[in-house]
Motif scaffolding. Structure first.
Motif, PDB file in Angstrom:
ATOM      1  N   LEU A   3       0.844  -1.182   0.000  1.00  0.00           N
ATOM      2  CA  LEU A   3       0.000   0.000   0.000  1.00  0.00           C
ATOM      3  C   LEU A   3       0.880   1.232   0.000  1.00  0.00           C
ATOM      4  O   LEU A   3       1.747   1.376   0.835  1.00  0.00           O
ATOM      5  N   ALA A   4       0.688   2.114  -0.937  1.00  0.00           N
ATOM      6  CA  ALA A   4       1.432   3.368  -1.011  1.00  0.00           C
ATOM      7  C   ALA A   4       0.427   4.497  -1.164  1.00  0.00           C
ATOM      8  O   ALA A   4      -0.697   4.280  -1.577  1.00  0.00           O
ATOM      9  N   THR A  18      -0.780  -8.314   4.178  1.00  0.00           N
ATOM     10  CA  THR A  18      -1.430  -9.465   3.565  1.00  0.00           C
ATOM     11  C   THR A  18      -2.896  -9.429   3.957  1.00  0.00           C
ATOM     12  O   THR A  18      -3.225  -9.383   5.140  1.00  0.00           O
ATOM     13  N   VAL A  19      -3.740  -9.417   2.949  1.00  0.00           N
ATOM     14  CA  VAL A  19      -5.177  -9.346   3.186  1.00  0.00           C
ATOM     15  C   VAL A  19      -5.818 -10.591   2.593  1.00  0.00           C
ATOM     16  O   VAL A  19      -5.531 -10.953   1.455  1.00  0.00           O
ATOM     17  N   CYS A  29     -13.678  -6.575  -5.556  1.00  0.00           N
ATOM     18  CA  CYS A  29     -12.573  -5.625  -5.366  1.00  0.00           C
ATOM     19  C   CYS A  29     -11.810  -5.450  -6.671  1.00  0.00           C
ATOM     20  O   CYS A  29     -11.443  -4.332  -7.058  1.00  0.00           O
ATOM     21  N   GLU A  30     -11.586  -6.543  -7.358  1.00  0.00           N
ATOM     22  CA  GLU A  30     -10.915  -6.504  -8.663  1.00  0.00           C
ATOM     23  C   GLU A  30     -11.723  -5.672  -9.663  1.00  0.00           C
ATOM     24  O   GLU A  30     -11.179  -4.831 -10.381  1.00  0.00           O
ATOM     25  N   LEU A  31     -13.028  -5.878  -9.674  1.00  0.00           N
ATOM     26  CA  LEU A  31     -13.887  -5.115 -10.583  1.00  0.00           C
ATOM     27  C   LEU A  31     -13.885  -3.622 -10.230  1.00  0.00           C
ATOM     28  O   LEU A  31     -13.820  -2.765 -11.114  1.00  0.00           O
ATOM     29  N   ALA A  32     -13.948  -3.325  -8.943  1.00  0.00           N
ATOM     30  CA  ALA A  32     -13.943  -1.919  -8.503  1.00  0.00           C
ATOM     31  C   ALA A  32     -12.630  -1.240  -8.873  1.00  0.00           C
ATOM     32  O   ALA A  32     -12.620  -0.078  -9.303  1.00  0.00           O
ATOM     33  N   VAL A  44      -7.531  -0.638  -2.631  1.00  0.00           N
ATOM     34  CA  VAL A  44      -7.684  -0.980  -1.209  1.00  0.00           C
ATOM     35  C   VAL A  44      -7.244   0.189  -0.342  1.00  0.00           C
ATOM     36  O   VAL A  44      -7.913   0.539   0.637  1.00  0.00           O
ATOM     37  N   GLU A  45      -6.148   0.835  -0.705  1.00  0.00           N
ATOM     38  CA  GLU A  45      -5.692   1.996   0.069  1.00  0.00           C
ATOM     39  C   GLU A  45      -6.735   3.114   0.026  1.00  0.00           C
ATOM     40  O   GLU A  45      -7.056   3.718   1.045  1.00  0.00           O
ATOM     41  N   TRP A  46      -7.294   3.367  -1.150  1.00  0.00           N
ATOM     42  CA  TRP A  46      -8.341   4.380  -1.283  1.00  0.00           C
ATOM     43  C   TRP A  46      -9.558   4.004  -0.437  1.00  0.00           C
ATOM     44  O   TRP A  46     -10.144   4.852   0.251  1.00  0.00           O
TER      45      TRP A  46
END
Length: 187
Positions: A3-4, A18-19, A29-32, A44-46
């Motif tokens: 995550l940056a 690790t999630v 999540c991939e689609l988003a 994920v960070e957003w």
């Protein structure tokens, strides 16, 4: 997943986390992330940053007037909670949201609160050094200089006598020197 910070200057270090997602959440999540044209880690960070706007700090209220108060979110207090120095971060958390202190942080904070060397104060009528634990009373440079000692004592790695000392009781010379003046004298 790394995550940056999205956009702007990058942090010097990023945290690898690790999630584990169930298959459905992973797919969504991939689609988003595709919909936002981001990598999954950026998404994920957003999403975490957005979630912080809804997570309330326990026991932290903001009073709008005498009758109305509301809970405050982590996002709203983020600029006050985030500090570069570890010592300053712990103090900020302890003063703003003490209910979130982990056990080891509680031990450190207890030692800091009880140590008059790191607090502005005055000798009371009994000649004992007294102070209030508030942000304006803390001598941050002294805390930072002795931070490793506070952590070491809290962890049981150092004896308590390694903490900085201060004159707990005012010494009275009886000679009328300026050292005998009470700090409350307004001149």
């Amino acid at each position: 997943m790394t995550l940056a910070r999205a956009g702007g200057a990058k942090l010097n270090r990023t945290e690898t986390v690790t999630v584990r997602f169930d298959p459905k959440l992973n797919y969504l999540c991939e689609l988003a992330s595709r919909a936002q044209r981001r990598t999954k880690s950026s998404f994920v960070e957003w999403a975490v940053a957005e979630a912080l706007k809804n997570v309330e700090l326990p026991e932290v209220l903001e009073f709008e007037d005498f009758d109305n108060s509301r809970h405050v979110t982590i996002s709203e207090k983020s600029s006050e909670l985030w500090e570069v120095d570890e010592a300053d971060r712990l103090v900020a958390l302890a003063l703003i949201a003490p209910a979130l202190l982990a056990h080891d942080e509680q031990l450190i904070w207890k030692l800091v609160k009880e140590n008059g060397y790191v607090w502005k104060g005055r000798y009371n009528s009994s000649g004992e050094w007294s102070w209030e634990t508030n942000p304006s009373s803390l001598i941050r440079d002294r805390l930072r200089e002795n931070w490793d000692k506070f952590k070491g004592v809290a962890a049981g790695e150092l004896p308590k006598d390694q903490l900085p000392n201060w004159n707990r009781v005012k010494s009275w010379s009886g000679k009328g020197s300026s050292d005998d003046l009470d700090d409350d004298v307004p001149f």
